[in-house]
Design an enzyme around this catalytic site. Structure first.
Site, PDB file in Angstrom:
ATOM      1  N   VAL A  81     -18.786  15.932   1.070  1.00  0.00           N
ATOM      2  CA  VAL A  81     -18.690  17.912   1.596  1.00  0.00           C
ATOM      3  C   VAL A  81     -18.134  17.691   2.755  1.00  0.00           C
ATOM      4  O   VAL A  81     -18.876  17.305   4.249  1.00  0.00           O
ATOM      5  CB  VAL A  81     -20.164  18.446   1.490  1.00  0.00           C
ATOM      6  CG1 VAL A  81     -19.968  19.872   2.200  1.00  0.00           C
ATOM      7  CG2 VAL A  81     -20.626  18.292   0.665  1.00  0.00           C
ATOM      8  N   GLU A  82     -17.176  18.566   3.543  1.00  0.00           N
ATOM      9  CA  GLU A  82     -16.979  19.044   4.457  1.00  0.00           C
ATOM     10  C   GLU A  82     -17.635  19.549   5.766  1.00  0.00           C
ATOM     11  O   GLU A  82     -17.959  20.351   5.455  1.00  0.00           O
ATOM     12  CB  GLU A  82     -15.677  19.860   5.069  1.00  0.00           C
ATOM     13  CG  GLU A  82     -14.749  20.168   6.004  1.00  0.00           C
ATOM     14  CD  GLU A  82     -15.327  21.123   6.725  1.00  0.00           C
ATOM     15  OE1 GLU A  82     -15.487  20.638   7.962  1.00  0.00           O
ATOM     16  OE2 GLU A  82     -15.490  22.482   6.535  1.00  0.00           O
ATOM     17  N   SER A  83     -17.576  18.989   7.055  1.00  0.00           N
ATOM     18  CA  SER A  83     -19.109  19.282   7.481  1.00  0.00           C
ATOM     19  C   SER A  83     -19.599  20.835   8.250  1.00  0.00           C
ATOM     20  O   SER A  83     -20.150  21.019   8.319  1.00  0.00           O
ATOM     21  CB  SER A  83     -19.067  17.793   9.015  1.00  0.00           C
ATOM     22  OG  SER A  83     -17.812  18.380   9.678  1.00  0.00           O
ATOM     23  N   LYS A  84     -18.135  21.456   8.634  1.00  0.00           N
ATOM     24  CA  LYS A  84     -18.455  22.758   9.132  1.00  0.00           C
ATOM     25  C   LYS A  84     -19.056  23.353   7.798  1.00  0.00           C
ATOM     26  O   LYS A  84     -19.264  24.340   8.048  1.00  0.00           O
ATOM     27  CB  LYS A  84     -17.233  23.683   9.870  1.00  0.00           C
ATOM     28  CG  LYS A  84     -17.268  24.517   9.861  1.00  0.00           C
ATOM     29  CD  LYS A  84     -15.653  25.736  10.142  1.00  0.00           C
ATOM     30  CE  LYS A  84     -15.423  26.661  11.045  1.00  0.00           C
ATOM     31  NZ  LYS A  84     -14.354  27.230  11.604  1.00  0.00           N
ATOM     32  N   CYS A 188     -11.376  13.986  14.765  1.00  0.00           N
ATOM     33  CA  CYS A 188     -12.002  15.007  13.871  1.00  0.00           C
ATOM     34  C   CYS A 188     -10.155  14.922  12.989  1.00  0.00           C
ATOM     35  O   CYS A 188      -9.741  15.233  13.517  1.00  0.00           O
ATOM     36  CB  CYS A 188     -12.108  16.313  13.723  1.00  0.00           C
ATOM     37  SG  CYS A 188     -12.172  17.384  12.105  1.00  0.00           S
ATOM     38  N   ASP A 195     -15.260  12.399  17.426  1.00  0.00           N
ATOM     39  CA  ASP A 195     -16.816  12.389  17.519  1.00  0.00           C
ATOM     40  C   ASP A 195     -16.832  10.636  17.928  1.00  0.00           C
ATOM     41  O   ASP A 195     -16.439   9.719  17.876  1.00  0.00           O
ATOM     42  CB  ASP A 195     -15.862  11.918  16.212  1.00  0.00           C
ATOM     43  CG  ASP A 195     -15.773  13.497  14.578  1.00  0.00           C
ATOM     44  OD1 ASP A 195     -16.400  14.107  15.060  1.00  0.00           O
ATOM     45  OD2 ASP A 195     -14.845  13.000  14.493  1.00  0.00           O
ATOM     46  N   HIS A 227     -16.081  10.625   9.563  1.00  0.00           N
ATOM     47  CA  HIS A 227     -16.536   9.266  10.084  1.00  0.00           C
ATOM     48  C   HIS A 227     -16.894   8.673   8.469  1.00  0.00           C
ATOM     49  O   HIS A 227     -16.815   7.735   8.793  1.00  0.00           O
ATOM     50  CB  HIS A 227     -18.120  10.237  10.069  1.00  0.00           C
ATOM     51  CG  HIS A 227     -18.402  11.117  10.662  1.00  0.00           C
ATOM     52  ND1 HIS A 227     -17.250  11.426  11.986  1.00  0.00           N
ATOM     53  CD2 HIS A 227     -18.988  11.421  11.841  1.00  0.00           C
ATOM     54  CE1 HIS A 227     -17.477  12.655  12.805  1.00  0.00           C
ATOM     55  NE2 HIS A 227     -18.778  12.417  12.411  1.00  0.00           N
ATOM     56  N   GLU A 228     -17.284   8.832   7.003  1.00  0.00           N
ATOM     57  CA  GLU A 228     -16.987   8.283   6.465  1.00  0.00           C
ATOM     58  C   GLU A 228     -15.836   7.308   6.512  1.00  0.00           C
ATOM     59  O   GLU A 228     -15.841   6.164   5.289  1.00  0.00           O
ATOM     60  CB  GLU A 228     -17.296   9.143   5.181  1.00  0.00           C
ATOM     61  CG  GLU A 228     -18.729  10.206   5.429  1.00  0.00           C
ATOM     62  CD  GLU A 228     -18.167  11.612   5.414  1.00  0.00           C
ATOM     63  OE1 GLU A 228     -18.697  12.173   5.135  1.00  0.00           O
ATOM     64  OE2 GLU A 228     -17.695  11.641   6.438  1.00  0.00           O
ATOM     65  N   ARG A 256     -22.884  17.297  15.726  1.00  0.00           N
ATOM     66  CA  ARG A 256     -21.764  18.601  15.986  1.00  0.00           C
ATOM     67  C   ARG A 256     -22.381  19.581  14.890  1.00  0.00           C
ATOM     68  O   ARG A 256     -22.370  19.836  13.856  1.00  0.00           O
ATOM     69  CB  ARG A 256     -20.322  18.292  15.948  1.00  0.00           C
ATOM     70  CG  ARG A 256     -19.349  19.464  16.554  1.00  0.00           C
ATOM     71  CD  ARG A 256     -18.177  19.010  16.264  1.00  0.00           C
ATOM     72  NE  ARG A 256     -17.526  17.998  16.685  1.00  0.00           N
ATOM     73  CZ  ARG A 256     -16.438  17.423  15.596  1.00  0.00           C
ATOM     74  NH1 ARG A 256     -15.446  17.847  15.331  1.00  0.00           N
ATOM     75  NH2 ARG A 256     -15.766  16.198  16.270  1.00  0.00           N
ATOM     76  N   GLY A 257     -22.211  21.413  16.066  1.00  0.00           N
ATOM     77  CA  GLY A 257     -22.259  22.232  14.994  1.00  0.00           C
ATOM     78  C   GLY A 257     -23.873  21.420  14.274  1.00  0.00           C
ATOM     79  O   GLY A 257     -24.145  22.366  13.124  1.00  0.00           O
TER      80      GLY A 257
END
Length: 281
Positions: A81-84, A188, A195, A227-228, A256-257
Protein backbone atom coordinates in the site's frame (compact mmCIF):
# COMPACT_ATOMS: atom_id res chain seq x y z
CA UNK A 1 -2.29 -1.74 -13.20
CA UNK A 2 -1.57 0.72 -10.37
CA UNK A 3 1.77 2.49 -10.59
CA UNK A 4 3.44 4.84 -8.07
CA UNK A 5 2.99 7.75 -10.50
CA UNK A 6 -0.80 7.27 -10.40
CA UNK A 7 -0.87 7.58 -6.61
CA UNK A 8 -1.30 10.77 -4.55
CA UNK A 9 2.46 11.00 -3.96
CA UNK A 10 3.76 14.49 -4.73
CA UNK A 11 0.27 15.86 -5.42
CA UNK A 12 -1.91 18.25 -3.48
CA UNK A 13 -4.48 16.15 -1.62
CA UNK A 14 -7.67 16.99 0.22
CA UNK A 15 -7.85 15.35 3.63
CA UNK A 16 -11.20 13.61 3.99
CA UNK A 17 -12.39 13.17 7.59
CA UNK A 18 -15.16 10.69 6.79
CA UNK A 19 -14.28 7.03 6.47
CA UNK A 20 -13.30 6.07 2.91
CA UNK A 21 -11.69 2.71 2.16
CA UNK A 22 -11.20 3.63 -1.50
CA UNK A 23 -8.33 5.95 -0.51
CA UNK A 24 -6.00 2.95 -0.12
CA UNK A 25 -3.76 2.66 -3.19
CA UNK A 26 -2.21 -0.79 -3.79
CA UNK A 27 0.93 -1.13 -5.93
CA UNK A 28 2.00 -4.56 -7.27
CA UNK A 29 5.26 -5.90 -5.86
CA UNK A 30 6.23 -7.97 -8.89
CA UNK A 31 7.50 -5.17 -11.12
CA UNK A 32 10.29 -4.19 -8.75
CA UNK A 33 10.96 -7.81 -7.83
CA UNK A 34 11.56 -8.62 -11.48
CA UNK A 35 14.31 -5.94 -11.51
CA UNK A 36 16.26 -7.90 -8.87
CA UNK A 37 15.82 -11.29 -10.52
CA UNK A 38 12.71 -12.64 -8.82
CA UNK A 39 10.45 -14.18 -11.45
CA UNK A 40 8.26 -16.50 -9.39
CA UNK A 41 8.02 -17.16 -5.68
CA UNK A 42 10.64 -15.10 -3.83
CA UNK A 43 13.43 -16.92 -1.94
CA UNK A 44 12.45 -15.28 1.34
CA UNK A 45 9.77 -15.01 3.99
CA UNK A 46 8.87 -12.01 6.10
CA UNK A 47 6.54 -9.07 6.47
CA UNK A 48 6.28 -5.29 6.43
CA UNK A 49 5.68 -4.02 9.97
CA UNK A 50 3.82 -0.70 9.90
CA UNK A 51 3.28 1.62 12.85
CA UNK A 52 0.60 4.31 12.61
CA UNK A 53 0.92 7.00 15.28
CA UNK A 54 -1.82 9.34 14.02
CA UNK A 55 -4.98 7.27 14.36
CA UNK A 56 -8.12 8.91 15.72
CA UNK A 57 -11.90 8.46 15.46
CA UNK A 58 -15.06 9.51 17.31
CA UNK A 59 -16.97 7.37 19.76
CA UNK A 60 -20.76 7.17 19.51
CA UNK A 61 -21.10 10.37 21.57
CA UNK A 62 -18.76 12.27 19.24
CA UNK A 63 -15.77 12.30 21.61
CA UNK A 64 -12.38 11.84 19.87
CA UNK A 65 -10.44 8.67 20.59
CA UNK A 66 -6.77 7.96 19.79
CA UNK A 67 -4.61 4.88 19.43
CA UNK A 68 -1.38 3.58 17.90
CA UNK A 69 -1.85 0.89 15.27
CA UNK A 70 0.61 -1.91 14.49
CA UNK A 71 -0.10 -3.47 11.09
CA UNK A 72 1.70 -6.58 9.78
CA UNK A 73 1.57 -7.13 6.01
CA UNK A 74 2.99 -10.50 4.86
CA UNK A 75 5.57 -10.24 2.08
CA UNK A 76 3.57 -12.91 0.18
CA UNK A 77 0.89 -10.33 -0.61
CA UNK A 78 0.87 -9.35 -4.30
CA UNK A 79 0.69 -5.63 -3.40
CA UNK A 80 2.06 -3.03 -1.05
CA UNK A 81 0.00 0.00 0.00
CA UNK A 82 1.46 3.35 -1.00
CA UNK A 83 2.17 5.16 2.26
CA UNK A 84 0.54 8.53 1.49
CA UNK A 85 -2.68 6.74 0.56
CA UNK A 86 -2.44 4.89 3.88
CA UNK A 87 -2.16 8.21 5.70
CA UNK A 88 -5.14 9.66 3.81
CA UNK A 89 -7.12 6.51 4.61
CA UNK A 90 -6.35 6.68 8.33
CA UNK A 91 -7.22 10.38 8.40
CA UNK A 92 -10.63 9.53 7.00
CA UNK A 93 -11.46 7.97 10.38
CA UNK A 94 -11.11 11.35 12.12
CA UNK A 95 -14.74 12.44 11.83
CA UNK A 96 -16.36 9.01 11.75
CA UNK A 97 -18.14 7.42 14.72
CA UNK A 98 -17.33 3.87 15.79
CA UNK A 99 -18.76 1.91 18.69
CA UNK A 100 -15.38 0.70 19.94
CA UNK A 101 -11.66 0.36 19.23
CA UNK A 102 -12.43 -3.25 18.33
CA UNK A 103 -14.64 -2.04 15.48
CA UNK A 104 -11.90 0.29 14.23
CA UNK A 105 -9.37 -2.53 14.30
CA UNK A 106 -11.72 -4.83 12.39
CA UNK A 107 -12.35 -2.18 9.72
CA UNK A 108 -8.63 -1.50 9.20
CA UNK A 109 -7.90 -5.22 9.00
CA UNK A 110 -10.65 -5.75 6.45
CA UNK A 111 -9.71 -2.80 4.23
CA UNK A 112 -5.93 -3.23 4.25
CA UNK A 113 -6.28 -6.98 3.67
CA UNK A 114 -8.48 -6.33 0.63
CA UNK A 115 -5.93 -3.87 -0.78
CA UNK A 116 -2.74 -5.89 -0.35
CA UNK A 117 -4.29 -9.21 -1.42
CA UNK A 118 -6.08 -7.71 -4.44
CA UNK A 119 -5.51 -9.86 -7.50
CA UNK A 120 -4.48 -12.93 -5.51
CA UNK A 121 -6.16 -16.22 -6.26
CA UNK A 122 -7.05 -16.71 -2.62
CA UNK A 123 -8.15 -14.39 0.20
CA UNK A 124 -5.68 -13.40 2.87
CA UNK A 125 -5.44 -11.07 5.83
CA UNK A 126 -3.08 -8.75 7.62
CA UNK A 127 -2.41 -8.44 11.33
CA UNK A 128 -3.69 -5.35 13.14
CA UNK A 129 -3.17 -4.46 16.81
CA UNK A 130 -4.36 -1.22 18.41
CA UNK A 131 -2.58 0.26 21.41
CA UNK A 132 -4.96 2.47 23.38
CA UNK A 133 -3.80 5.30 25.68
CA UNK A 134 -3.98 3.15 28.80
CA UNK A 135 -1.21 1.01 27.28
CA UNK A 136 0.98 3.78 25.84
CA UNK A 137 3.52 3.52 28.67
CA UNK A 138 4.21 -0.09 27.65
CA UNK A 139 5.48 1.00 24.21
CA UNK A 140 9.25 0.49 24.38
CA UNK A 141 12.22 2.03 22.60
CA UNK A 142 15.02 -0.42 21.78
CA UNK A 143 17.92 -0.32 19.34
CA UNK A 144 18.57 -3.22 17.02
CA UNK A 145 21.05 -5.70 18.48
CA UNK A 146 24.31 -6.48 16.70
CA UNK A 147 27.85 -5.34 15.99
CA UNK A 148 27.84 -1.73 14.75
CA UNK A 149 29.32 -1.42 11.27
CA UNK A 150 29.39 2.38 11.56
CA UNK A 151 32.47 2.15 13.80
CA UNK A 152 34.56 1.45 10.68
CA UNK A 153 36.59 4.35 9.23
CA UNK A 154 35.92 3.78 5.54
CA UNK A 155 36.03 5.82 2.35
CA UNK A 156 32.68 6.10 0.56
CA UNK A 157 32.52 7.08 -3.11
CA UNK A 158 29.44 5.31 -4.48
CA UNK A 159 25.90 6.53 -3.83
CA UNK A 160 23.89 4.24 -6.09
CA UNK A 161 23.52 0.54 -5.17
CA UNK A 162 26.84 -1.17 -5.84
CA UNK A 163 26.51 -4.93 -5.15
CA UNK A 164 30.03 -5.48 -6.48
CA UNK A 165 31.26 -4.11 -3.11
CA UNK A 166 29.95 -7.25 -1.38
CA UNK A 167 32.29 -10.18 -0.81
CA UNK A 168 32.67 -13.06 1.62
CA UNK A 169 35.57 -15.29 2.65
CA UNK A 170 34.56 -18.76 1.49
CA UNK A 171 38.01 -20.19 2.34
CA UNK A 172 37.57 -19.77 6.11
CA UNK A 173 35.26 -21.45 8.61
CA UNK A 174 31.64 -20.23 8.48
CA UNK A 175 30.41 -17.79 11.10
CA UNK A 176 27.11 -16.67 12.59
CA UNK A 177 26.84 -12.97 13.33
CA UNK A 178 24.55 -9.97 13.41
CA UNK A 179 25.61 -6.61 12.00
CA UNK A 180 23.86 -3.24 12.33
CA UNK A 181 24.15 0.13 10.59
CA UNK A 182 22.31 3.42 11.06
CA UNK A 183 23.63 4.84 7.78
CA UNK A 184 20.94 3.51 5.46
CA UNK A 185 19.33 6.27 3.43
CA UNK A 186 17.31 6.05 0.25
CA UNK A 187 14.75 8.30 -1.42
CA UNK A 188 11.06 8.02 -2.21
CA UNK A 189 10.57 6.45 -5.63
CA UNK A 190 8.25 9.26 -6.80
CA UNK A 191 8.98 12.42 -4.79
CA UNK A 192 12.68 11.95 -4.10
CA UNK A 193 12.16 12.83 -0.42
CA UNK A 194 14.77 11.21 1.85
CA UNK A 195 14.00 8.02 3.77
CA UNK A 196 16.22 7.38 6.79
CA UNK A 197 16.68 3.97 8.34
CA UNK A 198 18.69 1.51 10.38
CA UNK A 199 19.32 -2.01 9.13
CA UNK A 200 20.15 -5.26 10.91
CA UNK A 201 21.73 -8.11 8.95
CA UNK A 202 21.93 -11.55 10.57
CA UNK A 203 23.48 -14.46 8.73
CA UNK A 204 25.25 -17.81 8.95
CA UNK A 205 27.87 -18.76 6.38
CA UNK A 206 31.08 -17.42 4.89
CA UNK A 207 32.11 -14.28 6.76
CA UNK A 208 31.01 -11.14 4.92
CA UNK A 209 33.60 -8.39 4.54
CA UNK A 210 32.35 -5.67 6.89
CA UNK A 211 33.96 -2.70 5.17
CA UNK A 212 32.50 -3.69 1.82
CA UNK A 213 29.10 -4.29 3.41
CA UNK A 214 29.06 -0.83 5.00
CA UNK A 215 30.13 0.80 1.72
CA UNK A 216 27.35 -1.12 -0.01
CA UNK A 217 24.71 0.09 2.47
CA UNK A 218 25.94 3.68 2.07
CA UNK A 219 25.64 3.28 -1.72
CA UNK A 220 21.83 3.44 -1.40
CA UNK A 221 22.11 7.11 -0.42
CA UNK A 222 20.87 8.55 -3.74
CA UNK A 223 18.76 5.56 -4.77
CA UNK A 224 15.02 6.03 -5.39
CA UNK A 225 12.94 3.08 -4.21
CA UNK A 226 10.30 2.30 -1.60
CA UNK A 227 11.37 0.86 1.77
CA UNK A 228 10.12 -2.64 1.00
CA UNK A 229 11.93 -2.69 -2.33
CA UNK A 230 15.24 -1.51 -0.84
CA UNK A 231 15.22 -4.28 1.76
CA UNK A 232 14.45 -6.92 -0.86
CA UNK A 233 17.28 -5.58 -3.04
CA UNK A 234 19.71 -5.77 -0.09
CA UNK A 235 18.56 -9.32 0.69
CA UNK A 236 18.95 -10.51 -2.91
CA UNK A 237 22.36 -8.87 -3.39
CA UNK A 238 23.69 -10.51 -0.21
CA UNK A 239 22.03 -13.84 -1.05
CA UNK A 240 23.52 -13.97 -4.54
CA UNK A 241 26.93 -12.36 -3.91
CA UNK A 242 27.85 -13.83 -0.53
CA UNK A 243 25.83 -17.08 -0.65
CA UNK A 244 25.06 -17.37 3.09
CA UNK A 245 23.42 -20.48 4.51
CA UNK A 246 20.89 -18.34 6.36
CA UNK A 247 20.11 -14.64 5.98
CA UNK A 248 17.85 -12.07 7.58
CA UNK A 249 17.58 -8.38 6.65
CA UNK A 250 15.48 -6.15 8.91
CA UNK A 251 15.24 -2.38 8.38
CA UNK A 252 13.51 0.15 10.58
CA UNK A 253 12.81 3.46 8.83
CA UNK A 254 11.99 6.73 10.54
CA UNK A 255 8.38 7.83 10.32
CA UNK A 256 6.94 10.22 7.79
CA UNK A 257 3.37 11.50 8.00
CA UNK A 258 2.83 9.60 11.24
CA UNK A 259 3.80 6.24 9.68
CA UNK A 260 6.89 4.10 9.82
CA UNK A 261 7.50 1.01 7.67
CA UNK A 262 9.85 -1.73 8.84
CA UNK A 263 10.42 -4.55 6.34
CA UNK A 264 11.83 -7.93 7.38
CA UNK A 265 13.05 -10.51 4.87
CA UNK A 266 14.47 -13.86 5.96
CA UNK A 267 15.59 -17.02 4.19
CA UNK A 268 13.95 -19.25 6.82
CA UNK A 269 10.53 -19.19 8.49
CA UNK A 270 10.57 -17.62 11.94
CA UNK A 271 8.29 -15.67 14.29
CA UNK A 272 7.94 -11.98 13.54
CA UNK A 273 9.92 -9.68 15.87
CA UNK A 274 8.10 -7.38 18.22
CA UNK A 275 7.37 -4.10 16.45
CA UNK A 276 9.52 -2.04 18.84
CA UNK A 277 10.66 1.37 17.66
CA UNK A 278 14.21 2.69 17.81
CA UNK A 279 15.30 6.05 19.24
CA UNK A 280 15.13 7.76 15.83
CA UNK A 281 11.59 6.51 15.30
Amino acid sequence: MSTPEQSQLGKASAYADQYDATLLFPIPRQGKRAEIGIAGAPPFFGADLWTAYELSWLNLRGKPQVAIAHITVPCETPNIVESKSFKLYLNSFNGTRFASAHDVRARIRQDVSAAVWRGAGHPGSVGVRLVTPDLFEQERVHEQDGLLLDRLDIECTQYQPAPELLKANHDAAPVTETLVSHLLKSNCLVTGQPDWGSVQISYSGAQIDQEGLLQYLVSFRNHNEFHEQCVERIFMDLWQRCRPIKLEVYARYTRRGGLDINPLRTSHPQPMPANVRTARQ
